[in-house]
Structures are given as C-alpha cells and as structure tokens.
Enzyme design. Structure first.
Site, PDB file in Angstrom:
ATOM      1  N   TYR A  32       0.852  -1.188   0.000  1.00 55.92           N
ATOM      2  CA  TYR A  32       0.000   0.000   0.000  1.00 55.92           C
ATOM      3  C   TYR A  32       0.893   1.246   0.000  1.00 55.92           C
ATOM      4  CZ  TYR A  32      -4.670   1.709  -0.279  1.00 55.92           C
ATOM      5  OH  TYR A  32      -5.821   2.267  -0.751  1.00 55.92           O
ATOM      6  N   HIS A  37       7.335   5.630   0.947  1.00 54.73           N
ATOM      7  CA  HIS A  37       8.033   4.484   0.338  1.00 54.73           C
ATOM      8  C   HIS A  37       8.801   4.943  -0.905  1.00 54.73           C
ATOM      9  CE1 HIS A  37       4.564   2.301   2.338  1.00 54.73           C
ATOM     10  NE2 HIS A  37       5.607   1.667   2.825  1.00 54.73           N
ATOM     11  N   ASP A 153       8.978   5.794  11.586  1.00 49.47           N
ATOM     12  CA  ASP A 153       9.017   4.687  12.547  1.00 49.47           C
ATOM     13  C   ASP A 153      10.369   4.732  13.257  1.00 49.47           C
ATOM     14  OD1 ASP A 153       6.462   3.328  11.805  1.00 49.47           O
ATOM     15  OD2 ASP A 153       7.454   3.253   9.865  1.00 49.47           O
ATOM     16  N   SER A 188       1.466   7.525   5.782  1.00 53.18           N
ATOM     17  CA  SER A 188       1.366   6.183   6.359  1.00 53.18           C
ATOM     18  C   SER A 188       0.276   5.430   5.610  1.00 53.18           C
ATOM     19  CB  SER A 188       0.984   6.297   7.844  1.00 53.18           C
ATOM     20  OG  SER A 188       0.501   5.058   8.321  1.00 53.18           O
ATOM     21  N   ARG A 190      -1.723   3.549   6.914  1.00 51.48           N
ATOM     22  CA  ARG A 190      -2.916   3.571   7.777  1.00 51.48           C
ATOM     23  C   ARG A 190      -3.728   4.864   7.623  1.00 51.48           C
ATOM     24  NH1 ARG A 190       0.481   0.238  11.215  1.00 51.48           N
ATOM     25  NH2 ARG A 190      -0.610  -1.732  11.568  1.00 51.48           N
TER      26      ARG A 190
HETATM   27  O1  PAF Z   1       7.814  -0.569   8.418  1.00 52.73           O
HETATM   28  C1  PAF Z   1       7.228  -1.524   7.863  1.00 52.73           C
HETATM   29  O2  PAF Z   1       6.527  -1.366   6.873  1.00 52.73           O
HETATM   30  C2  PAF Z   1       7.397  -2.916   8.454  1.00 52.73           C
HETATM   31  O3  PAF Z   1       7.492  -2.873   9.839  1.00 52.73           O
HETATM   32  C3  PAF Z   1       8.582  -3.677   7.849  1.00 52.73           C
HETATM   33  C4  PAF Z   1       9.906  -3.008   8.182  1.00 52.73           C
HETATM   34  C5  PAF Z   1       8.426  -3.784   6.340  1.00 52.73           C
HETATM   35  C6  PAF Z   1       8.640  -5.101   8.424  1.00 52.73           C
HETATM   36  O4  PAF Z   1       7.477  -5.808   8.146  1.00 52.73           O
END
Ligand code: PAF
Length: 290
Positions: A32, A37, A153, A188, A190
């Site tokens: 997603y 990203h 994070d 995010s 979410r």
């Molecule tokens: O940050 C995330 O999306 C997840 O915690 C990760 C690092 C891909 C591990 O599943």
C-alpha cells in the site's frame, strides 16, 4: 521488473547479483505504497545497482485484535508504483514460505523494545519481535548492501539498527526523513483508514510536535512537552504517549539535555493508531531556557 515469490527464487537472484559484482539495495515494505516508500525507493535507486522491494504484510508484528485482516492491500497498484520507481526485483513471498510449519525462531531486541510503542500500555515488545524477526529473515534472504527505513518509525529504525549491529549483519541500515502531507501529517498506509473529519484533526499531531520544538527552544523541555500535549488536546486527541527520548538509546531525555532529543507520539484518532516524531537538534533547543 521481476516478481519473486519464494525465498529460493530470491536466493538465486541474489547469487546472480553477487556473480555480477553489483550492489543491492532493499526497501522492505508491507505494501500500500505512498510517497514515503517512494522516497526510500528513490534513494535505493540512486545508491545501488539493483533495487529489491519486499512486499509482505508480516502477520507476526500484529497483535491479536489489530488490523491484520483489514490492512490495506493492492498488489497491482504497488507493482505499478514500484515499476515507475525503477525497482528491479519484487520479493513478495507467501506467508507459508516465510513461516513454514514448524517455524519456531524469534529475533528479539531487549530494552529498546520495552518503551514507547513497546510499553505494556501500547503495542508491547512482541510487535517489535515480529518486526526484527522478519527483517532478520529479509536481510538473510536478500543480503542487501543497503536497507532503507523511514524516520517516521523512529523506534523501529533504532531497534533494527541495534539488531543489525548486534547480529553482525553486513547490511548498512539507512534511515531517511519522514515524508509529509501538505498539512504535515506523516505519510502512512494507515492514513487510508481516516474519515475526512479524522484526517483533518490528525494534522494536529505534527502541529503538536512543532509546538514542542518551538516552546522547548524558549522555555525548556517540560514546557515544550506540555505545549505539544495541549495542542493535541485542542484537537480532541488523547495521546497514548507523548515523550522525549534520546534517539540512540530511547532513554528518557533529561530536562537540561545538550544532546539531540526525539519527541515521539502515538495517538488513536477515531480508531486509527498514528505515530510520528520530531528530532530536535541541540542548537534548536534551550536557546533561552534557564
Ligand atoms: O515498516 C514496515 O513497513 C514494516 O514494519 C517492515 C519493516 C516492512 C517489516 O514488516
């Protein structure tokens, strides 16, 4: 762009890269994809010869009752974004290939995982054990030269850095700045859960962190934290935590600290749990504090 579905296929692709003597960058994701990203993919593309993006919603990092079953998923959309970002290989294994019957190993980091999101009143340390176990597996299978994570994070990044160092992973862990919406809300996956009303109120999280930074500079840490909490309160948001910690150790920050401090927050906004943080450099803090 190739999509690899098993650890064995990923291992073969890694062997090929080793044979070709090229650098490999890994961007681990649960899919997603959003601009956050994309910024990791862009950095990997610029820094590495071959870019691998893992796409795996890791069940072991969700607690019972959390959003695993409804976690947003859209593989076709993710593949299109990854292709546009210049990803070479997608590693998207099935759950049963990652955790086959009989799987019985956990990789756990102590201490760092017992505060903030790992505290008993929050998600608890088992969330991070799920994260470190899957990331350790990804680092073993993909064996990247670099692996990219987001500062949003922050605790996860600190825990992963600790694990990579403690277990002698050769991979360099790269942590990149949080990407934000126009009103400051941290990107995010979410955020997709938020109603329009909740989405508007959620902007108060970043405003609260900025308020803390600004009041900290003039009036000290306690006043800064209080100002941030009040900003959230005005938006009707009760934080799960709103705390100042040292970024490397996650120990509580001292009121008269000369070091950089991490102010981290987790809050439930109409049923959606959001996290964010700000790193306050020493020169920005305590300008006039007594
Ligand atoms: O940050 C995330 O999306 C997840 O915690 C990760 C690092 C891909 C591990 O599943």
């Amino acid at each position: 762009m190739k999509v690899l579905r098993t650890p064995a296929q990923m291992g073969d692709a890694r062997e090929q890269a080793r044979h070709d003597r090229i650098t490999v960058g890994l961007v681990p994701t649960m899919g997603y994809l959003h601009e956050g990203h994309n910024s990791l993919l862009k950095a990997a593309r610029e820094q590495c010869d071959r870019v691998v993006m893992s796409l795996f919603v890791n069940p072991t990092q969700f607690r019972p009752g959390e959003d695993l079953s409804i976690y947003p998923r859209d593989e076709q959309r993710d593949l299109a974004i990854a292709r546009a970002a210049g990803v070479d290989l997608i590693y998207a294994p099935d759950v049963d290939d990652v955790y086959p019957p009989g799987f019985a190993t956990e990789v756990a980091v102590t201490g760092l995982t017992e505060v903030l999101c790992g505290s008993p009143g929050s998600r608890g340390p088992s969330h991070f054990t799920g994260v470190t176990t899957i990331v350790a597996k990804l680092l073993n299978t993909v064996d990247p030269d670099y692996a990219y994570f987001g500062q949003k994070d922050a605790q996860q990044a600190t825990v992963i850095q600790r694990m990579a160092e403690d277990l002698d992973f050769r991979t360099r862990i790269v942590v990149l700045p949080t990407v934000r919406e126009r009103d400051g809300l941290a990107m995010s996956s979410r955020n997709a859960y938020l109603t329009d009303e909740a989405r508007e109120r959620a902007a108060a999280i970043w405003k609260a962190l900025l308020e803390t930074e600004s009041v900290y500079a003039t009036s000290g840490l306690e006043a800064g934290l209080e100002a941030g909490r009040q900003e959230l309160d005005r938006a009707g948001i009760t934080p799960e935590y709103f705390e100042a910690r040292y970024p490397g150790t996650l120990d509580p920050a001292e009121a008269d600290s000369d070091e950089a401090i991490l102010v981290a927050v987790a809050a439930d906004v109409d049923g959606t749990r959001l996290i964010d943080n700000i790193l306050i450099e020493p020169e920005k803090g305590k300008v006039n504090a007594t």
